[in-house]
Motif scaffolding. Sequence first.
Motif, PDB file in Angstrom:
ATOM      1  N   ASP A   1       0.861  -1.182   0.000  1.00 38.69           N
ATOM      2  CA  ASP A   1       0.000   0.000   0.000  1.00 38.69           C
ATOM      3  C   ASP A   1       0.900   1.236   0.000  1.00 38.69           C
ATOM      4  O   ASP A   1       1.499   1.580   1.022  1.00 38.69           O
ATOM      5  N   HIS A   2       0.989   1.917  -1.168  1.00 37.97           N
ATOM      6  CA  HIS A   2       1.883   3.076  -1.299  1.00 37.97           C
ATOM      7  C   HIS A   2       1.457   4.214  -0.369  1.00 37.97           C
ATOM      8  O   HIS A   2       2.307   4.930   0.182  1.00 37.97           O
ATOM      9  N   HIS A   3       0.158   4.426  -0.242  1.00 36.66           N
ATOM     10  CA  HIS A   3      -0.321   5.580   0.527  1.00 36.66           C
ATOM     11  C   HIS A   3      -0.106   5.396   2.023  1.00 36.66           C
ATOM     12  O   HIS A   3       0.304   6.338   2.715  1.00 36.66           O
ATOM     13  N   ARG A   4      -0.358   4.214   2.516  1.00 36.12           N
ATOM     14  CA  ARG A   4      -0.218   3.973   3.957  1.00 36.12           C
ATOM     15  C   ARG A   4       1.168   3.460   4.319  1.00 36.12           C
ATOM     16  O   ARG A   4       1.452   3.218   5.495  1.00 36.12           O
TER      17      ARG A   4
END
Length: 477
Positions: free
Chosen positions: A216-219
Amino acid sequence: MALTPERKLFLGVRLKRLRRELGLTQSRMAEDLGVSPSYLNHLERNQRPVTAQVLLRLAEVYDIDVRSLSADQDAAGAQDLSEVLADQLFRDLGIPRHEIAEVADNAPGVADAIVRLYRAYDDRRRLADLGAFDRSEDGQGPGPAVTPSDWVRDYIQSQRNFFPELDEMGERLAAELKPEVQGFVTSARNRLAERHGVQVRVLPMEVLPDSIRRYDHHRRRLMLSELLGGPGRAFAIAYQLALLEHDAELNAMVERSGAPMGPTRRLLKVSLANYLAAAAMMPYETFRDTCEKTQYDIALVRARFGASFEQVCHRLTTLSRPTARGVPFFMLRVDSAGNISKRFAGAAFPFSRFGGTCPRWKIHSAFRTPGKILTQIVETPDGARYFTLSRTVWRIASPYAEEDSELAVGLGCELKHASRLVYARGLDLTDPVVTEIGPACRVCERPACPQRAAEPVSRTLTVDDFTKSISPYPFAG
Protein backbone atom coordinates in the motif's frame (compact mmCIF):
# COMPACT_ATOMS: atom_id res chain seq x y z
CA MET A 1 39.14 -24.45 -21.69
CA ALA A 2 42.31 -26.45 -22.21
CA LEU A 3 44.08 -26.68 -25.54
CA THR A 4 45.32 -30.06 -26.68
CA PRO A 5 47.23 -31.10 -29.79
CA GLU A 6 44.14 -33.04 -30.93
CA ARG A 7 41.80 -30.08 -30.72
CA LYS A 8 42.33 -26.85 -32.58
CA LEU A 9 40.12 -23.94 -31.62
CA PHE A 10 38.52 -22.02 -34.48
CA LEU A 11 36.70 -19.20 -32.71
CA GLY A 12 36.46 -16.64 -35.49
CA VAL A 13 32.79 -15.74 -35.08
CA ARG A 14 33.06 -15.36 -31.31
CA LEU A 15 36.26 -13.33 -31.63
CA LYS A 16 34.63 -11.00 -34.13
CA ARG A 17 31.56 -10.72 -31.91
CA LEU A 18 33.75 -9.80 -28.93
CA ARG A 19 35.59 -7.15 -30.96
CA ARG A 20 32.34 -5.56 -32.09
CA GLU A 21 30.90 -5.61 -28.57
CA LEU A 22 34.03 -3.77 -27.40
CA GLY A 23 33.71 -1.26 -30.27
CA LEU A 24 37.21 -1.99 -31.59
CA THR A 25 38.64 -2.01 -35.09
CA GLN A 26 40.73 -4.96 -36.24
CA SER A 27 43.83 -2.77 -36.10
CA ARG A 28 43.16 -1.71 -32.50
CA MET A 29 42.44 -5.23 -31.26
CA ALA A 30 45.49 -6.56 -33.10
CA GLU A 31 47.60 -3.92 -31.36
CA ASP A 32 46.12 -4.85 -27.97
CA LEU A 33 46.86 -8.53 -28.55
CA GLY A 34 50.34 -7.99 -29.94
CA VAL A 35 49.59 -9.54 -33.33
CA SER A 36 49.37 -8.19 -36.86
CA PRO A 37 46.00 -7.05 -38.30
CA SER A 38 46.32 -9.65 -41.06
CA TYR A 39 46.81 -12.43 -38.49
CA LEU A 40 43.74 -11.26 -36.56
CA ASN A 41 41.83 -11.22 -39.84
CA HIS A 42 42.83 -14.86 -40.41
CA LEU A 43 41.64 -15.75 -36.89
CA GLU A 44 38.27 -14.09 -37.41
CA ARG A 45 37.80 -15.91 -40.73
CA ASN A 46 38.72 -19.26 -39.13
CA GLN A 47 41.74 -19.59 -41.39
CA ARG A 48 43.98 -19.98 -38.35
CA PRO A 49 43.23 -21.61 -34.97
CA VAL A 50 43.36 -19.50 -31.84
CA THR A 51 46.49 -20.26 -29.84
CA ALA A 52 46.86 -20.50 -26.08
CA GLN A 53 48.93 -17.32 -26.13
CA VAL A 54 46.14 -15.38 -27.84
CA LEU A 55 43.57 -16.73 -25.35
CA LEU A 56 45.71 -15.68 -22.41
CA ARG A 57 46.24 -12.25 -23.93
CA LEU A 58 42.47 -11.85 -24.46
CA ALA A 59 41.83 -12.67 -20.81
CA GLU A 60 44.56 -10.31 -19.64
CA VAL A 61 43.73 -7.31 -21.83
CA TYR A 62 39.92 -7.43 -21.82
CA ASP A 63 39.36 -9.09 -18.43
CA ILE A 64 37.11 -11.81 -19.82
CA ASP A 65 36.59 -15.45 -18.96
CA VAL A 66 37.97 -17.34 -21.97
CA ARG A 67 35.39 -20.04 -21.34
CA SER A 68 32.83 -17.58 -22.71
CA LEU A 69 34.45 -18.12 -26.11
CA SER A 70 33.99 -21.88 -25.93
CA ALA A 71 31.89 -23.68 -28.52
CA ASP A 72 29.86 -25.06 -25.63
CA GLN A 73 28.29 -21.64 -25.24
CA ASP A 74 26.49 -22.06 -28.57
CA ALA A 75 25.32 -25.62 -27.93
CA ALA A 76 21.96 -24.37 -26.66
CA GLY A 77 21.47 -22.41 -29.89
CA ALA A 78 22.08 -25.52 -31.98
CA GLN A 79 19.69 -27.52 -29.81
CA ASP A 80 16.92 -24.91 -30.13
CA LEU A 81 17.42 -24.70 -33.88
CA SER A 82 17.32 -28.50 -34.17
CA GLU A 83 13.95 -28.53 -32.42
CA VAL A 84 12.60 -25.90 -34.79
CA LEU A 85 13.80 -27.70 -37.91
CA ALA A 86 12.37 -31.00 -36.67
CA ASP A 87 8.90 -29.58 -37.27
CA GLN A 88 6.81 -31.24 -39.97
CA LEU A 89 6.96 -27.96 -41.88
CA PHE A 90 10.65 -28.55 -42.69
CA ARG A 91 10.62 -32.32 -42.92
CA ASP A 92 11.16 -32.51 -46.68
CA LEU A 93 14.36 -30.46 -46.43
CA GLY A 94 16.27 -33.16 -44.54
CA ILE A 95 18.71 -30.65 -43.01
CA PRO A 96 21.65 -32.57 -41.49
CA ARG A 97 22.82 -31.86 -37.97
CA HIS A 98 26.23 -30.56 -39.01
CA GLU A 99 24.57 -27.81 -41.08
CA ILE A 100 22.42 -26.80 -38.11
CA ALA A 101 25.51 -26.67 -35.91
CA GLU A 102 27.32 -24.52 -38.50
CA VAL A 103 24.49 -22.00 -38.61
CA ALA A 104 24.29 -21.78 -34.81
CA ASP A 105 28.06 -21.49 -34.60
CA ASN A 106 28.74 -19.04 -37.42
CA ALA A 107 25.53 -16.99 -37.38
CA PRO A 108 24.10 -17.14 -33.84
CA GLY A 109 22.00 -14.02 -34.40
CA VAL A 110 20.33 -15.60 -37.41
CA ALA A 111 19.72 -18.80 -35.43
CA ASP A 112 18.09 -16.81 -32.63
CA ALA A 113 15.92 -14.96 -35.14
CA ILE A 114 14.72 -18.24 -36.68
CA VAL A 115 13.90 -19.65 -33.25
CA ARG A 116 12.03 -16.49 -32.28
CA LEU A 117 10.07 -16.47 -35.53
CA TYR A 118 9.17 -20.14 -35.11
CA ARG A 119 8.01 -19.52 -31.56
CA ALA A 120 5.64 -16.79 -32.80
CA TYR A 121 4.37 -19.11 -35.52
CA ASP A 122 3.92 -22.00 -33.10
CA ASP A 123 2.07 -19.82 -30.59
CA ARG A 124 -0.33 -18.60 -33.28
CA ARG A 125 -0.83 -22.13 -34.56
CA ARG A 126 -1.82 -23.31 -31.09
CA LEU A 127 -4.18 -20.38 -30.65
CA ALA A 128 -5.78 -21.16 -33.98
CA ASP A 129 -6.21 -24.79 -32.96
CA LEU A 130 -7.94 -23.64 -29.78
CA GLY A 131 -10.09 -21.11 -31.62
CA ALA A 132 -8.71 -18.32 -29.48
CA PHE A 133 -6.82 -15.14 -30.27
CA ASP A 134 -4.96 -12.94 -27.84
CA ARG A 135 -4.75 -9.17 -27.81
CA SER A 136 -1.91 -6.72 -28.02
CA GLU A 137 -0.54 -5.01 -24.94
CA ASP A 138 -2.76 -1.96 -25.58
CA GLY A 139 -5.81 -4.19 -25.91
CA GLN A 140 -6.28 -3.45 -29.62
CA GLY A 141 -5.78 -5.82 -32.50
CA PRO A 142 -3.82 -9.09 -32.66
CA GLY A 143 -1.56 -10.01 -29.79
CA PRO A 144 2.25 -9.75 -29.73
CA ALA A 145 4.31 -12.23 -31.70
CA VAL A 146 6.11 -13.20 -28.49
CA THR A 147 4.32 -13.24 -25.15
CA PRO A 148 5.77 -11.18 -22.28
CA SER A 149 6.66 -14.30 -20.29
CA ASP A 150 8.44 -15.86 -23.30
CA TRP A 151 10.36 -12.65 -24.00
CA VAL A 152 11.50 -12.30 -20.39
CA ARG A 153 12.42 -15.99 -20.14
CA ASP A 154 14.49 -15.77 -23.32
CA TYR A 155 16.20 -12.58 -22.18
CA ILE A 156 17.14 -14.01 -18.79
CA GLN A 157 18.47 -17.16 -20.42
CA SER A 158 20.47 -15.09 -22.93
CA GLN A 159 22.28 -13.71 -19.86
CA ARG A 160 22.73 -17.26 -18.49
CA ASN A 161 20.59 -16.13 -15.56
CA PHE A 162 23.55 -14.12 -14.28
CA PHE A 163 23.36 -10.38 -13.56
CA PRO A 164 26.62 -9.32 -11.87
CA GLU A 165 25.49 -5.79 -11.06
CA LEU A 166 22.49 -7.15 -9.14
CA ASP A 167 24.76 -9.54 -7.24
CA GLU A 168 26.97 -6.60 -6.28
CA MET A 169 23.95 -4.56 -5.14
CA GLY A 170 22.75 -7.51 -3.09
CA GLU A 171 26.12 -7.94 -1.42
CA ARG A 172 26.30 -4.25 -0.53
CA LEU A 173 22.77 -4.29 0.86
CA ALA A 174 23.48 -7.42 2.92
CA ALA A 175 26.68 -5.84 4.26
CA GLU A 176 24.75 -2.73 5.35
CA LEU A 177 22.06 -4.82 7.03
CA LYS A 178 24.67 -6.86 8.89
CA PRO A 179 22.18 -9.59 9.77
CA GLU A 180 23.11 -12.19 12.34
CA VAL A 181 22.62 -15.85 11.48
CA GLN A 182 18.90 -16.28 10.68
CA GLY A 183 18.50 -12.56 11.32
CA PHE A 184 17.86 -11.29 7.80
CA VAL A 185 14.11 -10.76 8.28
CA THR A 186 14.58 -8.66 11.41
CA SER A 187 17.32 -6.53 9.85
CA ALA A 188 15.44 -6.01 6.58
CA ARG A 189 12.19 -5.24 8.39
CA ASN A 190 13.93 -2.64 10.55
CA ARG A 191 15.48 -1.04 7.47
CA LEU A 192 12.10 -0.79 5.79
CA ALA A 193 10.71 0.94 8.87
CA GLU A 194 13.65 3.23 9.68
CA ARG A 195 14.74 4.29 6.21
CA HIS A 196 11.51 4.08 4.23
CA GLY A 197 8.78 4.36 6.85
CA VAL A 198 7.26 1.06 5.73
CA GLN A 199 5.59 -1.24 8.23
CA VAL A 200 5.18 -4.98 7.62
CA ARG A 201 1.95 -6.68 8.61
CA VAL A 202 1.02 -10.37 8.37
CA LEU A 203 -2.70 -10.59 7.73
CA PRO A 204 -5.31 -13.39 7.78
CA MET A 205 -6.13 -14.99 4.44
CA GLU A 206 -9.65 -13.54 4.66
CA VAL A 207 -8.13 -10.06 4.37
CA LEU A 208 -5.92 -11.04 1.41
CA PRO A 209 -8.05 -13.71 -0.28
CA ASP A 210 -6.41 -13.41 -3.70
CA SER A 211 -2.91 -12.14 -2.85
CA ILE A 212 0.06 -13.27 -0.86
CA ARG A 213 1.79 -9.87 -0.91
CA ARG A 214 0.44 -6.36 -1.39
CA TYR A 215 2.13 -3.00 -0.93
CA ASP A 216 0.00 0.00 0.00
CA HIS A 217 1.88 3.08 -1.30
CA HIS A 218 -0.32 5.58 0.53
CA ARG A 219 -0.22 3.97 3.96
CA ARG A 220 3.40 2.80 3.51
CA ARG A 221 2.43 -0.71 4.54
CA LEU A 222 3.62 -4.08 3.22
CA MET A 223 0.89 -6.67 3.79
CA LEU A 224 1.78 -10.36 3.71
CA SER A 225 -0.60 -13.31 3.76
CA GLU A 226 -0.45 -15.71 6.68
CA LEU A 227 -0.29 -18.48 4.06
CA LEU A 228 3.32 -17.54 3.37
CA GLY A 229 5.88 -19.53 5.32
CA GLY A 230 8.99 -18.03 6.90
CA PRO A 231 11.16 -18.12 3.75
CA GLY A 232 8.32 -16.69 1.68
CA ARG A 233 7.86 -13.79 4.08
CA ALA A 234 11.60 -13.11 4.11
CA PHE A 235 11.70 -13.05 0.33
CA ALA A 236 8.69 -10.71 0.12
CA ILE A 237 10.40 -8.27 2.49
CA ALA A 238 13.65 -8.51 0.51
CA TYR A 239 11.74 -7.88 -2.73
CA GLN A 240 10.08 -4.74 -1.37
CA LEU A 241 13.40 -3.47 -0.03
CA ALA A 242 15.01 -4.08 -3.43
CA LEU A 243 12.34 -2.02 -5.18
CA LEU A 244 12.52 0.86 -2.72
CA GLU A 245 16.32 1.10 -2.65
CA HIS A 246 17.22 0.32 -6.25
CA ASP A 247 14.23 1.32 -8.34
CA ALA A 248 16.29 3.61 -10.59
CA GLU A 249 18.92 0.93 -11.28
CA LEU A 250 16.26 -1.67 -12.05
CA ASN A 251 14.51 0.71 -14.44
CA ALA A 252 17.83 1.41 -16.17
CA MET A 253 18.47 -2.31 -16.65
CA VAL A 254 15.00 -2.76 -18.14
CA GLU A 255 15.64 0.15 -20.50
CA ARG A 256 18.97 -1.32 -21.65
CA SER A 257 17.37 -4.70 -22.29
CA GLY A 258 15.30 -3.34 -25.16
CA ALA A 259 12.17 -5.04 -23.83
CA PRO A 260 8.87 -4.14 -25.52
CA MET A 261 6.72 -1.61 -23.72
CA GLY A 262 3.89 -2.56 -21.37
CA PRO A 263 3.56 -5.89 -19.54
CA THR A 264 6.88 -7.21 -20.86
CA ARG A 265 8.84 -4.41 -19.22
CA ARG A 266 6.91 -4.70 -16.00
CA LEU A 267 7.45 -8.45 -15.88
CA LEU A 268 11.17 -8.06 -16.54
CA LYS A 269 11.45 -5.52 -13.72
CA VAL A 270 9.71 -7.92 -11.35
CA SER A 271 12.11 -10.70 -12.40
CA LEU A 272 15.16 -8.49 -11.86
CA ALA A 273 13.83 -7.35 -8.49
CA ASN A 274 13.35 -11.01 -7.53
CA TYR A 275 16.96 -11.69 -8.50
CA LEU A 276 18.11 -8.75 -6.35
CA ALA A 277 15.99 -9.96 -3.42
CA ALA A 278 17.66 -13.38 -3.61
CA ALA A 279 21.08 -11.72 -3.88
CA ALA A 280 20.39 -9.79 -0.67
CA MET A 281 19.08 -12.84 1.21
CA MET A 282 21.88 -15.06 -0.10
CA PRO A 283 24.89 -12.81 -0.93
CA TYR A 284 27.00 -14.27 -3.73
CA GLU A 285 30.35 -14.96 -2.07
CA THR A 286 28.89 -16.10 1.25
CA PHE A 287 26.32 -18.27 -0.48
CA ARG A 288 28.84 -19.88 -2.84
CA ASP A 289 31.33 -20.53 -0.01
CA THR A 290 28.60 -22.17 2.07
CA CYS A 291 27.59 -24.35 -0.89
CA GLU A 292 31.16 -25.47 -1.49
CA LYS A 293 31.83 -26.21 2.19
CA THR A 294 28.64 -28.25 2.55
CA GLN A 295 29.02 -29.98 -0.84
CA TYR A 296 25.84 -28.27 -1.99
CA ASP A 297 23.75 -29.85 0.76
CA ILE A 298 20.55 -27.88 0.20
CA ALA A 299 19.17 -28.66 3.66
CA LEU A 300 22.22 -27.11 5.32
CA VAL A 301 22.26 -24.13 2.94
CA ARG A 302 18.58 -23.53 3.65
CA ALA A 303 19.25 -23.56 7.37
CA ARG A 304 22.09 -21.06 7.02
CA PHE A 305 20.12 -18.51 5.01
CA GLY A 306 16.55 -19.15 6.16
CA ALA A 307 15.51 -19.90 2.59
CA SER A 308 13.21 -22.45 1.02
CA PHE A 309 14.27 -25.44 -1.08
CA GLU A 310 13.10 -23.72 -4.26
CA GLN A 311 14.78 -20.41 -3.38
CA VAL A 312 18.11 -22.16 -2.88
CA CYS A 313 17.75 -24.15 -6.12
CA HIS A 314 16.95 -20.98 -8.06
CA ARG A 315 19.93 -19.18 -6.56
CA LEU A 316 22.21 -22.09 -7.48
CA THR A 317 21.60 -21.39 -11.18
CA THR A 318 23.15 -17.91 -10.86
CA LEU A 319 26.67 -18.80 -9.69
CA SER A 320 28.56 -17.70 -12.81
CA ARG A 321 30.90 -15.02 -11.48
CA PRO A 322 34.12 -15.52 -13.50
CA THR A 323 36.37 -15.29 -10.43
CA ALA A 324 34.18 -17.48 -8.20
CA ARG A 325 32.06 -19.92 -10.17
CA GLY A 326 29.84 -22.51 -8.57
CA VAL A 327 28.54 -25.72 -10.07
CA PRO A 328 26.65 -24.71 -13.25
CA PHE A 329 23.14 -25.94 -12.50
CA PHE A 330 19.92 -25.94 -14.46
CA MET A 331 16.52 -25.85 -12.75
CA LEU A 332 12.97 -26.67 -13.78
CA ARG A 333 9.64 -26.37 -11.95
CA VAL A 334 6.57 -28.29 -13.06
CA ASP A 335 3.06 -28.98 -11.83
CA SER A 336 1.48 -32.43 -11.59
CA ALA A 337 0.29 -32.15 -15.21
CA GLY A 338 3.83 -31.50 -16.46
CA ASN A 339 3.35 -27.79 -17.22
CA ILE A 340 6.62 -25.90 -16.86
CA SER A 341 6.43 -22.69 -14.83
CA LYS A 342 10.17 -22.09 -14.28
CA ARG A 343 13.15 -22.89 -16.44
CA PHE A 344 16.61 -21.51 -15.67
CA ALA A 345 20.11 -22.65 -16.59
CA GLY A 346 23.59 -21.45 -15.80
CA ALA A 347 25.01 -23.74 -18.51
CA ALA A 348 23.80 -26.68 -20.59
CA PHE A 349 20.09 -27.52 -20.44
CA PRO A 350 19.01 -30.99 -21.60
CA PHE A 351 15.29 -30.49 -22.18
CA SER A 352 13.12 -29.20 -24.98
CA ARG A 353 12.50 -25.50 -25.28
CA PHE A 354 9.19 -25.92 -27.07
CA GLY A 355 7.82 -29.00 -25.30
CA GLY A 356 7.74 -30.45 -21.83
CA THR A 357 10.14 -32.79 -20.07
CA CYS A 358 10.82 -36.45 -20.58
CA PRO A 359 8.46 -38.72 -18.56
CA ARG A 360 11.45 -40.89 -17.69
CA TRP A 361 12.93 -38.09 -15.59
CA LYS A 362 12.19 -38.57 -11.89
CA ILE A 363 10.83 -35.07 -11.48
CA HIS A 364 7.46 -36.59 -12.33
CA SER A 365 7.88 -39.33 -9.71
CA ALA A 366 8.50 -36.71 -7.02
CA PHE A 367 4.74 -36.18 -6.63
CA ARG A 368 4.44 -39.78 -5.39
CA THR A 369 6.99 -39.16 -2.61
CA PRO A 370 6.30 -35.60 -1.31
CA GLY A 371 9.24 -33.91 0.36
CA LYS A 372 11.74 -36.64 -0.53
CA ILE A 373 14.77 -35.90 -2.74
CA LEU A 374 15.07 -38.30 -5.69
CA THR A 375 18.44 -38.53 -7.47
CA GLN A 376 19.04 -39.81 -10.98
CA ILE A 377 21.73 -39.84 -13.64
CA VAL A 378 20.28 -39.24 -17.09
CA GLU A 379 21.72 -39.41 -20.58
CA THR A 380 20.41 -37.40 -23.53
CA PRO A 381 20.43 -38.68 -27.15
CA ASP A 382 23.70 -36.87 -27.87
CA GLY A 383 25.46 -38.88 -25.14
CA ALA A 384 25.65 -36.05 -22.59
CA ARG A 385 25.10 -37.15 -18.99
CA TYR A 386 23.62 -35.16 -16.13
CA PHE A 387 23.24 -35.70 -12.41
CA THR A 388 19.78 -34.58 -11.27
CA LEU A 389 17.73 -34.36 -8.11
CA SER A 390 14.01 -33.71 -7.78
CA ARG A 391 11.66 -32.85 -4.92
CA THR A 392 8.20 -31.46 -4.34
CA VAL A 393 7.72 -27.94 -2.98
CA TRP A 394 4.79 -25.81 -1.86
CA ARG A 395 4.51 -22.11 -2.67
CA ILE A 396 2.00 -21.40 0.07
CA ALA A 397 0.00 -23.27 2.69
CA SER A 398 -3.22 -24.73 1.29
CA PRO A 399 -6.44 -25.23 3.27
CA TYR A 400 -7.44 -28.88 3.47
CA ALA A 401 -10.62 -28.41 1.45
CA GLU A 402 -8.92 -26.57 -1.41
CA GLU A 403 -6.70 -27.60 -4.30
CA ASP A 404 -3.13 -28.45 -3.31
CA SER A 405 -0.42 -26.04 -4.49
CA GLU A 406 2.20 -28.77 -4.74
CA LEU A 407 4.86 -28.39 -7.44
CA ALA A 408 8.04 -30.28 -8.25
CA VAL A 409 11.50 -28.78 -8.69
CA GLY A 410 14.24 -30.48 -10.67
CA LEU A 411 17.88 -29.45 -10.31
CA GLY A 412 20.78 -30.82 -12.32
CA CYS A 413 24.28 -30.38 -13.67
CA GLU A 414 26.63 -32.13 -16.04
CA LEU A 415 27.87 -35.42 -14.60
CA LYS A 416 31.46 -34.18 -14.49
CA HIS A 417 30.47 -31.86 -11.62
CA ALA A 418 28.61 -34.52 -9.59
CA SER A 419 31.62 -35.40 -7.42
CA ARG A 420 31.23 -31.97 -5.78
CA LEU A 421 27.71 -32.79 -4.59
CA VAL A 422 26.83 -34.55 -1.35
CA TYR A 423 23.96 -36.27 -3.14
CA ALA A 424 26.38 -38.25 -5.33
CA ARG A 425 28.29 -39.66 -2.36
CA GLY A 426 28.72 -43.42 -2.64
CA LEU A 427 27.83 -43.55 -6.35
CA ASP A 428 30.16 -44.98 -8.96
CA LEU A 429 30.39 -41.95 -11.23
CA THR A 430 32.81 -43.69 -13.61
CA ASP A 431 30.31 -46.43 -14.46
CA PRO A 432 26.95 -45.21 -13.19
CA VAL A 433 23.44 -46.54 -13.66
CA VAL A 434 22.01 -44.27 -16.33
CA THR A 435 18.46 -43.54 -17.47
CA GLU A 436 18.20 -42.64 -21.13
CA ILE A 437 15.94 -39.64 -21.65
CA GLY A 438 15.15 -37.25 -24.45
CA PRO A 439 13.55 -33.88 -25.13
CA ALA A 440 9.84 -33.65 -26.01
CA CYS A 441 8.60 -36.78 -27.79
CA ARG A 442 8.00 -34.90 -31.04
CA VAL A 443 11.71 -34.14 -31.37
CA CYS A 444 13.14 -37.21 -29.60
CA GLU A 445 14.46 -40.00 -31.83
CA ARG A 446 15.11 -42.63 -29.17
CA PRO A 447 13.69 -45.93 -30.45
CA ALA A 448 11.74 -48.50 -28.40
CA CYS A 449 10.73 -46.06 -25.65
CA PRO A 450 7.77 -47.51 -23.71
CA GLN A 451 6.69 -44.04 -22.57
CA ARG A 452 6.66 -42.37 -25.96
CA ALA A 453 3.55 -40.20 -26.43
CA ALA A 454 4.02 -39.46 -30.15
CA GLU A 455 6.27 -40.38 -33.03
CA PRO A 456 9.07 -37.90 -33.83
CA VAL A 457 8.14 -35.52 -36.63
CA SER A 458 11.43 -36.31 -38.36
CA ARG A 459 10.58 -40.01 -38.72
CA THR A 460 7.85 -42.07 -40.41
CA LEU A 461 5.41 -43.98 -38.21
CA THR A 462 5.51 -47.70 -38.98
CA VAL A 463 2.30 -49.65 -38.58
CA ASP A 464 2.33 -53.45 -38.58
CA ASP A 465 -0.85 -55.52 -38.25
CA PHE A 466 1.06 -58.52 -36.93
CA THR A 467 3.49 -56.99 -34.42
CA LYS A 468 3.10 -54.90 -31.29
CA SER A 469 6.27 -53.03 -30.41
CA ILE A 470 7.55 -51.85 -27.04
CA SER A 471 6.91 -48.29 -28.09
CA PRO A 472 3.28 -47.24 -28.71
CA TYR A 473 4.57 -45.25 -31.70
CA PRO A 474 7.23 -47.25 -33.58
CA PHE A 475 8.96 -45.42 -36.40
CA ALA A 476 11.36 -46.07 -39.24
CA GLY A 477 15.02 -45.45 -38.60
